[in-house]
Design a protein around this motif. Structure first.
Motif, PDB file in Angstrom:
ATOM      1  N   PRO A   1       0.567  -3.418   8.245  1.00 30.60           N
ATOM      2  CA  PRO A   1       1.813  -3.564   7.466  1.00 30.60           C
ATOM      3  C   PRO A   1       1.683  -3.016   6.049  1.00 30.60           C
ATOM      4  CG  PRO A   1       0.660  -5.646   7.552  1.00 30.60           C
ATOM      5  CD  PRO A   1      -0.117  -4.706   8.443  1.00 30.60           C
ATOM      6  N   LEU A   2       0.475  -2.621   5.640  1.00 26.88           N
ATOM      7  CA  LEU A   2       0.264  -2.103   4.286  1.00 26.88           C
ATOM      8  C   LEU A   2       0.157  -0.582   4.254  1.00 26.88           C
ATOM      9  CD1 LEU A   2      -2.426  -4.685   3.074  1.00 26.88           C
ATOM     10  CD2 LEU A   2       0.063  -4.859   2.975  1.00 26.88           C
ATOM     11  N   ALA A   3       0.367   0.072   5.401  1.00 22.15           N
ATOM     12  CA  ALA A   3       0.174   1.525   5.485  1.00 22.15           C
ATOM     13  C   ALA A   3       1.130   2.277   4.573  1.00 22.15           C
ATOM     14  CB  ALA A   3       0.342   1.986   6.928  1.00 22.15           C
ATOM     15  N   ILE A   4       0.603   3.304   3.934  1.00 21.71           N
ATOM     16  CA  ILE A   4       1.398   4.199   3.083  1.00 21.71           C
ATOM     17  C   ILE A   4       1.356   5.592   3.702  1.00 21.71           C
ATOM     18  CG2 ILE A   4       1.018   2.827   0.989  1.00 21.71           C
ATOM     19  CD1 ILE A   4      -1.219   4.763   0.231  1.00 21.71           C
ATOM     20  N   ASP A   5       2.110   6.523   3.126  1.00 25.58           N
ATOM     21  CA  ASP A   5       2.175   7.875   3.688  1.00 25.58           C
ATOM     22  C   ASP A   5       0.801   8.515   3.805  1.00 25.58           C
ATOM     23  OD1 ASP A   5       4.894   7.631   3.868  1.00 25.58           O
ATOM     24  OD2 ASP A   5       5.334   8.766   2.030  1.00 25.58           O
ATOM     25  N   ARG A   6      -0.046   8.277   2.822  1.00 29.51           N
ATOM     26  CA  ARG A   6      -1.385   8.867   2.826  1.00 29.51           C
ATOM     27  C   ARG A   6      -2.191   8.439   4.052  1.00 29.51           C
ATOM     28  NH1 ARG A   6      -5.941   7.718  -1.870  1.00 29.51           N
ATOM     29  NH2 ARG A   6      -7.506   9.245  -1.151  1.00 29.51           N
ATOM     30  N   CYS A   7      -1.945   7.229   4.531  1.00 30.61           N
ATOM     31  CA  CYS A   7      -2.687   6.718   5.685  1.00 30.61           C
ATOM     32  C   CYS A   7      -2.421   7.521   6.953  1.00 30.61           C
ATOM     33  CB  CYS A   7      -2.326   5.255   5.926  1.00 30.61           C
ATOM     34  SG  CYS A   7      -2.668   4.145   4.532  1.00 30.61           S
ATOM     35  N   HIS A   8      -1.282   8.213   7.027  1.00 29.47           N
ATOM     36  CA  HIS A   8      -0.903   8.968   8.226  1.00 29.47           C
ATOM     37  C   HIS A   8      -1.465  10.390   8.238  1.00 29.47           C
ATOM     38  CE1 HIS A   8       1.964   5.992   9.858  1.00 29.47           C
ATOM     39  NE2 HIS A   8       2.142   5.668   8.590  1.00 29.47           N
ATOM     40  N   VAL A   9      -1.999  10.846   7.132  1.00 33.93           N
ATOM     41  CA  VAL A   9      -2.444  12.241   7.060  1.00 33.93           C
ATOM     42  C   VAL A   9      -3.892  12.398   6.650  1.00 33.93           C
ATOM     43  CG1 VAL A   9      -0.120  13.117   6.601  1.00 33.93           C
ATOM     44  CG2 VAL A   9      -1.590  12.453   4.680  1.00 33.93           C
ATOM     45  N   GLU A  10      -4.503  11.362   6.078  1.00 33.91           N
ATOM     46  CA  GLU A  10      -5.876  11.468   5.574  1.00 33.91           C
ATOM     47  C   GLU A  10      -6.713  10.305   6.097  1.00 33.91           C
ATOM     48  OE1 GLU A  10      -8.299  11.216   1.327  1.00 33.91           O
ATOM     49  OE2 GLU A  10      -6.164  11.734   1.304  1.00 33.91           O
ATOM     50  N   THR A  11      -7.824  10.645   6.731  1.00 35.48           N
ATOM     51  CA  THR A  11      -8.718   9.614   7.250  1.00 35.48           C
ATOM     52  C   THR A  11      -9.517   9.011   6.100  1.00 35.48           C
ATOM     53  OG1 THR A  11      -8.927  10.816   9.346  1.00 35.48           O
ATOM     54  CG2 THR A  11     -10.580   9.114   8.874  1.00 35.48           C
ATOM     55  N   PRO A  12      -9.411   7.707   5.879  1.00 34.27           N
ATOM     56  CA  PRO A  12     -10.152   7.099   4.767  1.00 34.27           C
ATOM     57  C   PRO A  12     -11.642   7.042   5.065  1.00 34.27           C
ATOM     58  CG  PRO A  12      -9.049   5.405   6.037  1.00 34.27           C
ATOM     59  CD  PRO A  12      -8.587   6.718   6.609  1.00 34.27           C
ATOM     60  N   VAL A  13     -12.452   7.132   4.032  1.00 33.44           N
ATOM     61  CA  VAL A  13     -13.903   7.025   4.159  1.00 33.44           C
ATOM     62  C   VAL A  13     -14.361   5.773   3.436  1.00 33.44           C
ATOM     63  CG1 VAL A  13     -14.223   9.509   4.383  1.00 33.44           C
ATOM     64  CG2 VAL A  13     -14.297   8.456   2.115  1.00 33.44           C
ATOM     65  N   LEU A  14     -15.532   5.299   3.793  1.00 32.82           N
ATOM     66  CA  LEU A  14     -16.067   4.114   3.133  1.00 32.82           C
ATOM     67  C   LEU A  14     -16.303   4.390   1.656  1.00 32.82           C
ATOM     68  CD1 LEU A  14     -18.707   2.918   5.785  1.00 32.82           C
ATOM     69  CD2 LEU A  14     -16.634   1.687   5.116  1.00 32.82           C
ATOM     70  N   ARG A  15     -15.824   3.488   0.823  1.00 33.47           N
ATOM     71  CA  ARG A  15     -16.074   3.588  -0.614  1.00 33.47           C
ATOM     72  C   ARG A  15     -16.380   2.205  -1.167  1.00 33.47           C
ATOM     73  NH1 ARG A  15     -11.081   2.523  -3.418  1.00 33.47           N
ATOM     74  NH2 ARG A  15      -9.360   2.220  -1.947  1.00 33.47           N
ATOM     75  N   ARG A  16     -17.176   2.190  -2.212  1.00 34.21           N
ATOM     76  CA  ARG A  16     -17.637   0.914  -2.755  1.00 34.21           C
ATOM     77  C   ARG A  16     -16.510   0.207  -3.485  1.00 34.21           C
ATOM     78  NH1 ARG A  16     -23.606   0.122  -4.804  1.00 34.21           N
ATOM     79  NH2 ARG A  16     -23.724   0.572  -2.580  1.00 34.21           N
ATOM     80  N   LEU A  17     -16.319  -1.070  -3.120  1.00 35.57           N
ATOM     81  CA  LEU A  17     -15.273  -1.879  -3.731  1.00 35.57           C
ATOM     82  C   LEU A  17     -15.830  -3.183  -4.304  1.00 35.57           C
ATOM     83  CD1 LEU A  17     -12.562  -1.402  -0.965  1.00 35.57           C
ATOM     84  CD2 LEU A  17     -12.691  -0.236  -3.155  1.00 35.57           C
ATOM     85  N   GLY A  18     -17.129  -3.332  -4.266  1.00 34.30           N
ATOM     86  CA  GLY A  18     -17.807  -4.498  -4.800  1.00 34.30           C
ATOM     87  C   GLY A  18     -19.291  -4.296  -4.648  1.00 34.30           C
ATOM     88  N   GLU A  19     -20.093  -5.267  -5.031  1.00 35.01           N
ATOM     89  CA  GLU A  19     -21.538  -5.119  -4.938  1.00 35.01           C
ATOM     90  C   GLU A  19     -21.968  -5.024  -3.476  1.00 35.01           C
ATOM     91  OE1 GLU A  19     -25.654  -7.277  -6.497  1.00 35.01           O
ATOM     92  OE2 GLU A  19     -23.691  -8.176  -6.906  1.00 35.01           O
ATOM     93  N   ASN A  20     -22.464  -3.838  -3.075  1.00 37.29           N
ATOM     94  CA  ASN A  20     -22.903  -3.568  -1.695  1.00 37.29           C
ATOM     95  C   ASN A  20     -21.792  -3.804  -0.667  1.00 37.29           C
ATOM     96  OD1 ASN A  20     -25.591  -3.050  -2.571  1.00 37.29           O
ATOM     97  ND2 ASN A  20     -25.986  -5.242  -2.629  1.00 37.29           N
ATOM     98  N   HIS A  21     -20.546  -3.724  -1.111  1.00 41.07           N
ATOM     99  CA  HIS A  21     -19.391  -3.989  -0.251  1.00 41.07           C
ATOM    100  C   HIS A  21     -18.528  -2.731  -0.224  1.00 41.07           C
ATOM    101  CE1 HIS A  21     -16.077  -7.170   0.849  1.00 41.07           C
ATOM    102  NE2 HIS A  21     -16.027  -6.092   1.626  1.00 41.07           N
ATOM    103  N   GLU A  22     -18.306  -2.187   0.991  1.00 42.05           N
ATOM    104  CA  GLU A  22     -17.552  -0.947   1.144  1.00 42.05           C
ATOM    105  C   GLU A  22     -16.441  -1.139   2.173  1.00 42.05           C
ATOM    106  OE1 GLU A  22     -20.692   2.636   0.434  1.00 42.05           O
ATOM    107  OE2 GLU A  22     -20.954   1.492   2.292  1.00 42.05           O
TER     108      GLU A  22
END
Length: 344
Positions: free
Chosen positions: A309-330
């Motif tokens: 339910p949180l999808a935006i236009d970018r979600c339909h065209v670009e595959t997301p990659v793991l990125r750091r969002l906290g200590e050792n948390h991606e």
């Protein structure tokens, strides 16, 4: 359930990988006819490592690719792309039978079904002794008998002599699964691949098997990849948690961090289905709607986008990659924010 305490020094030793996957992929040809070009992307560009004396849980729904990863690490499947490194050496270089036997002894599997993993025509001792003869040929016959009794006692089955003389039908499901761990332990393994080892057991005896994994990590120095769809058991036993969806790892980090502060909407969806009073409050994802993932010739974009339910236009065209969002948390999510849960 409460988390198993990590033994002193485990965190430090876990810094050295036992096994590492880099951009690992496995595709299967599907469709009608021999010349079909359709490909099912069971695992796509997955990277992770497992340290020494570390228990890593890989969680997700059925069909997410968890068991395919286990079979890739076990050498049952060959990767379509990427590489697996065992103690720094690429697995693709294991060409000789000696190398392959050595690796399979170091990285054995414990399977989901305790009722079909043992041959009903032989006594319980047969599988353990056969493993010892194959993977530790230097042992004499008496030494194999002694070692078999030792590993059976190590998994909590006593008296070992009585257990070894029984047939599989004379054991309970939990005892059979412990024999599976004993067969793996007989190799003196570095890493055990445990593929849903407690899912077919009664709830009342699952906790004993999870405790056994923690005990073997401490006493035998073995690491585990624990594959499960049960978030509660992952929280109980794992140091780190990887969440998998449609062939991708979508979130990874320390188990308590991922479960207390999920960054990916799919992780939040899984938590919402767990009747656990310790689970965090819902982040606004009220239910599971939308279409199942498309993993046959998938197009670019987030594979969770049809259910999110949180999808935006970018979600339909670009595959997301793991990125750091906290200590050792991606997390692999375009809308996730660092240290603030999932952004709306």
């Amino acid at each position: 359930m409460t988390s198993v305490d990590v033994e002193p020094g485990v965190t430090e030793s876990a810094a050295t990988p036992v096994i590492e996957a880099r951009d690992l992929s496995r595709h299967f040809r599907v469709g009608r006819g021999f010349f079909s070009k359709q490909q099912l992307h069971a695992v796509d560009n997955v990277s992770f490592s497992i340290g020494r004396q570390e228990i890593v849980a890989l969680a997700g729904e059925s069909g997410s690719g968890k068991s395919t990863i286990a079979r890739l690490l076990a050498g049952v499947y060959k990767p379509t792309g990427g590489e697996i490194f065992y103690q720094g050496r690429p697995m693709s270089s294991f060409k000789s039978r000696k190398d392959q036997l050595s690796y399979r002894g170091d990285v054995p599997m414990v399977f989901q079904d305790p009722f079909s993993s043992l041959n009903p025509a032989f006594r319980v001792s047969h599988g353990v002794l056969r493993s010892l003869k194959l993977h530790r040929p230097e042992l004499t016959r008496q030494q194999r008998q002694d070692e078999a009794a030792q590993v059976i006692e190590a998994v909590g089955l006593t008296p070992a002599g009585d257990i070894m003389d029984r047939y599989p039908y004379e054991l309970s499901g939990g005892q059979r699964q412990r024999i599976g761990f004993a067969q793996a332990l007989a190799h003196k393994p570095k890493l055990i691949l445990a593929d849903e080892p407690v899912s077919m057991l009664d709830v009342s005896i699952r906790i004993g098997l999870l405790n056994l994994m923690a005990e073997l990590r401490s006493s035998a120095g073995v690491s585990f990849l624990y594959i499960t769809h049960d978030i509660a058991s992952a929280r109980y036993v794992a140091d780190r948690l990887m969440i998998m969806y449609a062939g991708h790892i979508v979130e990874t980090g320390p188990a308590e961090s991922v479960l207390a502060n999920p960054k990916h909407p799919y992780t939040d969806l899984l938590l919402g289905a767990v009747p656990d009073p310790r689970a965090p409050l819902s982040l606004g994802i009220e239910g599971d709607t939308g279409e199942p993932p498309k993993v046959v010739d998938p197009t670019p974009g987030c594979r969770f986008r049809w259910r999110c339910p949180l999808a935006i236009d970018r979600c339909h065209v670009e595959t997301p990659v793991l990125r750091r969002l906290g200590e050792n948390h991606e997390a692999a999510c375009h809308v996730a924010e660092a240290d603030a849960g999932v952004a709306g």
